[in-house]
Design a protein around this motif. Structure first.
Motif, short mmCIF file in Angstrom:
data_model
loop_
_atom_site.label_atom_id
_atom_site.label_comp_id
_atom_site.label_asym_id
_atom_site.label_seq_id
_atom_site.Cartn_x
_atom_site.Cartn_y
_atom_site.Cartn_z
N ASP A 72 -10.69 6.82 4.72
CA ASP A 72 -9.96 7.60 5.26
C ASP A 72 -10.86 8.44 6.36
N LEU A 124 -11.22 5.44 -1.20
CA LEU A 124 -10.14 5.79 -0.15
C LEU A 124 -10.57 6.84 0.56
N THR A 142 -11.08 4.49 -7.30
CA THR A 142 -10.19 4.53 -5.99
C THR A 142 -10.24 5.59 -5.11
N PHE A 160 0.77 -1.20 -0.12
CA PHE A 160 -0.02 0.12 -0.02
C PHE A 160 0.90 1.10 0.02
N ASN A 204 -6.07 -5.71 -5.12
CA ASN A 204 -6.21 -4.12 -4.63
C ASN A 204 -7.18 -4.08 -3.37
N ASN A 206 -2.19 10.07 1.66
CA ASN A 206 -2.70 8.71 1.25
C ASN A 206 -1.52 8.74 -0.11
N GLU A 224 -5.41 -2.82 5.12
CA GLU A 224 -4.90 -1.45 5.48
C GLU A 224 -5.54 -0.64 6.49
N TYR A 225 -6.98 -0.67 6.23
CA TYR A 225 -7.95 0.14 6.80
C TYR A 225 -8.73 -0.67 8.00
N THR A 285 -6.03 -5.40 -0.50
CA THR A 285 -5.05 -4.57 0.27
C THR A 285 -5.74 -3.32 0.89
N TYR A 286 -6.64 -2.81 0.56
CA TYR A 286 -7.22 -1.72 0.92
C TYR A 286 -7.80 -1.94 2.01
#
Length: 308
Positions: free
Chosen positions: A147, A143, A139, A43, A268, A163, A275-276, A271-272
């Motif tokens: 976020d 995000l 994306t 990421f 992906n 980011n 990460e969050y 992955t997102y």
């Protein structure tokens, strides 16, 4: 009917690297935090490098065409259905809704889009517009939602400055618009970093299979099943209707649009999610099952729509 072997060859690296990740986690070779560390590497380091180079080398106006209109229609309907299902049927929270919507309509355009379309129609040029659309439109929206809901401690207005994915996207767009290029040494370094992203993400995905809960709830299985159905069936069907009866695209373009729309959920998304810390189980299982199911749906599309 098209030879299935080329399609299997396109999918083989995905399954192989995922299996490597599972074995590594099962053997405990990298320690208990390895999956998180690898995902964060993708990421924060590898993915931004790959996105910058990909966008900087692609003309920004390339996605303004009728084929992209059909693809965008399929993506919009699929993500909207994923959002509605998560909210009305499965009572997901805000960040989880964003991941569910993304899992429903975000295609694995580069890893699978290039080899599959090269095998079926001999032309992978449509991957550029698709990548631009997903990176520049889908994306950032996802995000931003993720976020803005991160424990209320982050200011939304400063999101683009914090980011790494959005920073790389913006810089890549500037480079594309102005024609700027990195010096050869930096370009090669970024290329090496970017090339590490996909295999590392797949290894991390495989590691997550070993770390998953022993039993999954019926609600999660139902949500994954519905998300996979929307991704592999509804999205290409909407694209087919738009490309055919509505826009009357030539056969070659119609097949290209439907093939790309039928690609499975990109890694992906996992992955997102990782990460969050939002919708991780849903993202992981949707990536895996949509990849498996799409082997059949992509073959059926190629057999049905490819010119004699």
């Amino acid at each position: 009917m098209p030879d299935l072997h080329p399609l299997l060859s396109a999918f083989a690296p995905i399954w192989a690297l995922t299996a490597v990740g599972y074995v590594v986690a099962r053997a405990g070779l990298l320690g208990p935090q390895a999956e998180l560390v690898l995902t964060r590497f993708v990421f924060h380091v590898a993915m931004p490098a790959a996105l910058f180079l990909m966008i900087s080398r692609t003309p920004l106006g390339s996605f303004a065409n009728p084929s992209m209109l059909a693809f965008a229609a399929g993506t919009t309907v699929a993500t909207a259905l994923g959002l509605l299902a998560g909210r009305l049927l499965f009572r997901r929270k805000r960040g989880e809704l964003a991941i569910g919507a993304m899992a429903s309509g975000y295609v694995n355009s580069a890893n699978l889009g290039i080899p599959v379309t090269m095998q079926v129609i001999g032309d992978a040029s449509f991957v550029g517009p698709v990548v631009l659309f997903q990176i520049l439109v889908v994306t950032p929206a996802v995000l931003t939602v993720l976020d803005s809901g991160a424990a209320g401690r982050r200011a939304l207005l400063t999101l683009p400055l914090r980011n790494p994915v959005l920073i790389a996207t913006a810089l890549g767009a500037v480079a594309s618009a102005t024609g700027l290029r990195l010096p050869a040494e930096l370009h090669h370094s970024a290329d090496l970093l970017g090339a590490a992203g996909v295999p590392t993400a797949l290894v991390a995905l495989g590691m997550s299979l070993h770390n998953r809960p022993a039993a999954e709830g019926r609600s999660l299985r139902a949500e994954v099943g519905l998300t996979v159905a929307v991704k592999t069936l509804v999205q290409p069907l909407v694209a087919l209707i738009m490309a055919g009866p509505v826009l009357h695209l030539p056969t070659h373009q119609l097949l290209t649009v439907v093939l790309f729309s039928a690609l499975p959920t990109a890694q992906n998304v996992y992955t997102y999610a990782r990460e969050y810390g939002q919708g991780t189980d849903l993202a992981r299982d949707t990536v895996l099952w949509s990849t498996l199911v799409s082997m059949g749906t992509l073959s059926a599309i190629a057999w049905t729509l490819r010119p004699a």
